[in-house]
Each structure stands twice: as C-alpha cells, then as structure tokens.
Write an enzyme that holds these catalytic residues in place. Structure first.
Site, PDB file in Angstrom:
ATOM      1  N   TYR A 145       0.846  -1.214   0.000  1.00  0.00           N
ATOM      2  CA  TYR A 145       0.000   0.000   0.000  1.00  0.00           C
ATOM      3  C   TYR A 145       0.874   1.253   0.000  1.00  0.00           C
ATOM      4  O   TYR A 145       0.586   2.232   0.683  1.00  0.00           O
ATOM      5  CB  TYR A 145      -0.952   0.017   1.210  1.00  0.00           C
ATOM      6  CG  TYR A 145      -1.708  -1.271   1.441  1.00  0.00           C
ATOM      7  CD1 TYR A 145      -2.598  -1.743   0.482  1.00  0.00           C
ATOM      8  CD2 TYR A 145      -1.527  -2.001   2.598  1.00  0.00           C
ATOM      9  CE1 TYR A 145      -3.297  -2.935   0.690  1.00  0.00           C
ATOM     10  CE2 TYR A 145      -2.213  -3.187   2.811  1.00  0.00           C
ATOM     11  CZ  TYR A 145      -3.095  -3.643   1.846  1.00  0.00           C
ATOM     12  OH  TYR A 145      -3.772  -4.811   2.054  1.00  0.00           O
ATOM     13  N   LYS A 189      20.356  -6.481  22.875  1.00  0.00           N
ATOM     14  CA  LYS A 189      19.073  -6.149  23.490  1.00  0.00           C
ATOM     15  C   LYS A 189      18.274  -7.440  23.546  1.00  0.00           C
ATOM     16  O   LYS A 189      17.160  -7.550  23.027  1.00  0.00           O
ATOM     17  CB  LYS A 189      18.379  -5.062  22.651  1.00  0.00           C
ATOM     18  CG  LYS A 189      17.102  -4.511  23.258  1.00  0.00           C
ATOM     19  CD  LYS A 189      17.309  -3.690  24.527  1.00  0.00           C
ATOM     20  CE  LYS A 189      15.970  -3.374  25.162  1.00  0.00           C
ATOM     21  NZ  LYS A 189      16.101  -2.681  26.459  1.00  0.00           N
ATOM     22  N   ASP A 222      20.736  -0.235  26.259  1.00  0.00           N
ATOM     23  CA  ASP A 222      20.345   0.973  27.008  1.00  0.00           C
ATOM     24  C   ASP A 222      21.305   1.221  28.164  1.00  0.00           C
ATOM     25  O   ASP A 222      21.773   2.344  28.383  1.00  0.00           O
ATOM     26  CB  ASP A 222      18.874   0.895  27.463  1.00  0.00           C
ATOM     27  CG  ASP A 222      18.442  -0.482  27.981  1.00  0.00           C
ATOM     28  OD1 ASP A 222      19.287  -1.405  28.015  1.00  0.00           O
ATOM     29  OD2 ASP A 222      17.269  -0.634  28.359  1.00  0.00           O
ATOM     30  N   ASP A 246      26.681   1.694  15.513  1.00  0.00           N
ATOM     31  CA  ASP A 246      26.591   3.030  14.912  1.00  0.00           C
ATOM     32  C   ASP A 246      26.274   4.064  15.989  1.00  0.00           C
ATOM     33  O   ASP A 246      26.958   5.083  16.120  1.00  0.00           O
ATOM     34  CB  ASP A 246      25.495   3.031  13.835  1.00  0.00           C
ATOM     35  CG  ASP A 246      25.256   4.421  13.271  1.00  0.00           C
ATOM     36  OD1 ASP A 246      26.246   5.106  12.948  1.00  0.00           O
ATOM     37  OD2 ASP A 246      24.085   4.832  13.166  1.00  0.00           O
ATOM     38  N   ASP A 250      28.908   7.136  18.053  1.00  0.00           N
ATOM     39  CA  ASP A 250      28.767   8.595  18.157  1.00  0.00           C
ATOM     40  C   ASP A 250      28.928   9.020  19.624  1.00  0.00           C
ATOM     41  O   ASP A 250      29.515  10.061  19.914  1.00  0.00           O
ATOM     42  CB  ASP A 250      27.403   9.078  17.633  1.00  0.00           C
ATOM     43  CG  ASP A 250      27.459   9.567  16.180  1.00  0.00           C
ATOM     44  OD1 ASP A 250      28.228   8.976  15.391  1.00  0.00           O
ATOM     45  OD2 ASP A 250      26.752  10.536  15.834  1.00  0.00           O
TER      46      ASP A 250
HETATM   47  C1  IPM Z   1      28.222   5.924   9.944  1.00  0.00           C
HETATM   48  C2  IPM Z   1      26.991   6.542   9.336  1.00  0.00           C
HETATM   49  C3  IPM Z   1      26.296   5.578   8.391  1.00  0.00           C
HETATM   50  C4  IPM Z   1      25.959   4.318   9.147  1.00  0.00           C
HETATM   51  C5  IPM Z   1      25.028   6.150   7.746  1.00  0.00           C
HETATM   52  C6  IPM Z   1      25.318   7.459   7.078  1.00  0.00           C
HETATM   53  C7  IPM Z   1      24.363   5.185   6.856  1.00  0.00           C
HETATM   54  O1  IPM Z   1      26.132   7.004  10.330  1.00  0.00           O
HETATM   55  O2  IPM Z   1      29.118   5.508   9.194  1.00  0.00           O
HETATM   56  O3  IPM Z   1      28.313   5.877  11.165  1.00  0.00           O
HETATM   57  O4  IPM Z   1      24.977   4.280   9.883  1.00  0.00           O
HETATM   58  O5  IPM Z   1      26.678   3.366   8.998  1.00  0.00           O
HETATM   59 MN    MN Z   2      26.986   6.885  12.315  1.00  0.00          MN
END
Ligand code: IPM
Ligand code: MN
Ligand code: NAD
Length: 354
Positions: A145, A189, A222, A246, A250
C-alpha cells in the site's frame, strides 16, 4: 620503494574539505617512509547523482577492487534522501567488499577536554567494533500500500551465526593485540529481541571460551549507553551489532571531545577485498564550505589505513603528530574550542612530522 594504490572518494559536504588534508599528510608520510601513493580520485557522490541519477557509475566496485585501500570522506546531501545516497555509495561498498569489522577507536587525547566532568587525557581508551555487513542494516524488507494511508513497511534484521562469530572473534583478537585492559564488552538487546540478539549472546559466550585471558561483560544497549557516560574508563573493546555500534560510536566519539576526532576502519580482516577508511562523521552540511571542519578524524583514518597496509611506522608518526598538536592546544578548529581552519590544523600536523 613500495607503491600503494589508494582509491579516494571525497564524497559530499565536508568530505571534500577533509580528504585533501588527509592526502597532504599521507604525502608527507610517504616522503619519510620510502613509500609512494598512487591516488585514484573518484568524483562520486551527490554531484554525480545530480548529473547522472546515481551516486557512482556501474562498474564502480570493479574500479575499487584493484586498489590497496579506499579513503572516503563523507556521503549525504540535504537535497537528497539519505537512504538513497547512502545505499547508493557507502553501504554497498561495506557489504560488497565484506568489510565486516568496523573499527572505531575513542581515545581521550591529552589536551582535549571531555564533556564529561573530571576525565583526564588517556583515561578514556576504548574501541567500538561494529558488525558492518548484516544485522539491522541488511537490505531485507519492503512495503505494501505504498504511499497510501494504509501503507505498511517491513524491515527485517538478519543475524547469522557466521556473521556474529567472525566479528566477535575479531573483537577478542583486537583485545589481545591491544594488551590493555583485556576486556571485551558485548552489547545486545536480548531481553526484548529474543531470537536475533539471543543468538548473538550465545555466540559471544562460545567465542569467549577460546580467549580465557580476556575478561568479558555483556550489557544491554540501554545500559551500555548509560555506562559509556557513567564509567567510560572501564571499557576496552566493545562489540555490537550494526545499528547499536553506529549509535554507540557517536557517543564514544563525543565523550573523547568531538566527532571531528573520530576515525574508523571498515575492514575485511581476511584481505580478500580492499578495506575502507573514513571519519565516523558525516557530510556536516551545517558547517560545509566554511573551512572550519576538523580534519583530524580523516587524518587519523589515514593513519589507520597505513596500519592496515603494514606501514606501522608511518601510521604511528601521523598519530603522534596529531597527539602533539592536540597536546599543545595552540592550533585547533572550533569544535575543540579553537578558531583555526582545517588547513591550519593540517599545517600544524605536517610541522610536527617534519
Ligand atoms: C556511519 C553513518 C552511516 C551508518 C550512515 C550514514 C548510513 O552514520 O558511518 O556511522 O549508519 O553506517
Ligand atoms: Mn553513524
Ligand atoms: P554529521 O556527523 O555530519 O554532523 C553532526 C554534527 O557534528 C554537526 O553539527 C557537525 O557540524 C558536527 N561535525 C561533524 N563532523 C565534524 C568535524 N569533522 N569537525 C567539526 N564538526 C563536525 O551528522 P548528521 O548531521 O547527522 O548528518 C549529515 C549528513 O551526513 C546526513 O546526510 C547523513 O546521512 C550523513 N552521514 C554520512 C556519514 C558517512 O558518510 N559515513 C556518517 C554520518 C552521517
């Protein structure tokens, strides 16, 4: 003199600014270490898409295949859907070349301020090893859909015993090689995802038996996110699925000062294919074109590339020059509280190498 053929994809946004700086540093390392780089620049990315309707030409992977390694800047443009750009360039390279170990170190360099209170240089020293070919990023799914009010989308994670086992084993081997805290933390998780993540937990426990010298820990994601903030100094090697790795990488990047310092390697540890080296950050459209981007993540990624290409002395020299610039604190980009641009920071690194 050894010649290394490097495929270079600067890509989009700040990728175009940091990759030329990384190349300058590589050229300098080459002069001192009896190396030659044959750079093959590929102008792929959003600009290529606007002109040709795709991020890279057909046959692109064949062109990359013959190189010793790939140096990549960033992919992503504000006027294009991210799933189009990333699935058109970055992700197919990781998958096609079976770069199953995405290695993302996070080290708090002396002279750099962590946003966490009371952390001194050297106290945070960890590596996130992210599964890079399957898991939540497996391209399995579809919609029905489509574009109607009743639209339904299904996106399936794929976890294989082979895929888990090989990246977990890589993490244990890395902990042995680092010879630091000798600890591997697995992040899942499995309390909610009782099939895929339970398979991960079991596989982790099996592989751990092969490495009695390594202490193990299993955390739910978490709690892991919380502990990256609360007790970052306790981590050594952390292994996680594609999506969790990922997100966690960060966090590990920012607690050691900036996304602008976070380097990464997308490795095929079996060396059947070229591996790819890139900063963890993206195309940063908010600062692109202003000259203020921090080039050190790309430069440290180039250092990881030299390590992989069995040039440890050259790799170490670059890393030590970066560490010296950071320790001195005289030249730095705004993300680290300075006022300098990418070129000036790179000049300072080159000066330390000279
Ligand atoms: C990273 C980036 C990529 C990922 C994205 C842009 C697809 O965030 O290399 O960390 O998630 O792998
Ligand atoms: Mn990333
Ligand atoms: P981003 O990493 O590009 O930027 C996040 C924040 O960090 C921004 O405020 C940016 O200015 C800052 N930053 C990032 N790198 C920096 C550096 N070297 N020096 C100083 N500051 C830096 O993440 P985003 O904004 O979520 O994504 C932007 C685009 O990049 C999107 O299209 C996204 O899909 C893409 N992306 C690509 C990659 C990649 O190519 N590997 C990685 C992440 C995001």
């Amino acid at each position: 003199m050894k010649t290394l053929t490097i495929a270079v994809i600067a890509g989009d946004g700040v990728g175009q600014e940091v990759v030329p700086q990384a190349k300058r540093v590589l050229e300098q390392a080459a002069r001192k270490h009896d190396l030659t780089f044959a750079f093959q620049d590929f102008e792929w990315g959003a600009a290529h898409f606007f002109r040709w309707g795709k991020m890279m030409p057909s046959g692109a992977l064949d062109l990359l295949q013959s190189c010793d390694a790939i140096l990549l800047g960033a992919v992503g443009h504000p006027d294009l859907p991210d799933h189009t750009t990333l699935n058109g360039l970055l992700l197919p390279i990781r998958r096609s070349f079976d770069q199953y170990a995405n290695v993302r170190p996070a080290y708090l360099y002396p002279g750099v301020k962590s946003p966490l209170a009371g952390r001194q240089g050297g106290q945070i020293d960890m590596v996130v090893v992210r599964e890079n070919t399957e898991g939540e990023y497996a391209q399995v799914g579809g919609s029905v859909y489509t574009a109607q009010p009743e639209e339904v989308a299904i996106q399936t994670s794929v976890f294989t015993r082979r895929g888990i086992e090989r990246v977990v084993r890589y993490a244990f081997e890395l902990a042995m090689k680092r010879a630091k805290k000798k600890r591997v933390t697995s992040v899942t998780k499995s309390n909610a995802q009782g099939y895929s993540m339970a398979l991960w937990d079991r596989t982790f426990q099996e592989v751990a038996l092969e490495f009695p010298a390594i202490e193990t820990e299993s955390l739910l994601v978490d709690a892991a996110a919380m502990n990256f903030i609360r007790r970052p100094e306790s981590f050594d090697v952390v292994v996680a699925s594609n999506l969790f790795g990922d997100i966690l990488s960060d966090i590990s990047a920012i607690i050691v000062g900036s996304m602008g310092l976070a380097a990464s390697a997308n490795l095929d540890p079996l060396r059947r294919y070229p591996s790819m080296f890139e900063p963890v950050h993206g195309s940063a459209p908010d600062i692109a074109g202003k000259g203020v981007v921090n080039p050190l993540a790309a430069i440290l990624s180039a250092s990881m590339m030299l390590e992989h290409l069995e040039q440890p002395a050259a790799a170490r020299e670059i890393e030590q020059a970066v560490a010296a610039v950071l320790a001195e604190g005289r030249v730095r980009t705004p993300d680290l509280g300075g006022t300098n641009g990418a070129r000036e920071v790179t000049d300072a690194v080159l000066e330390k190498m000279a």
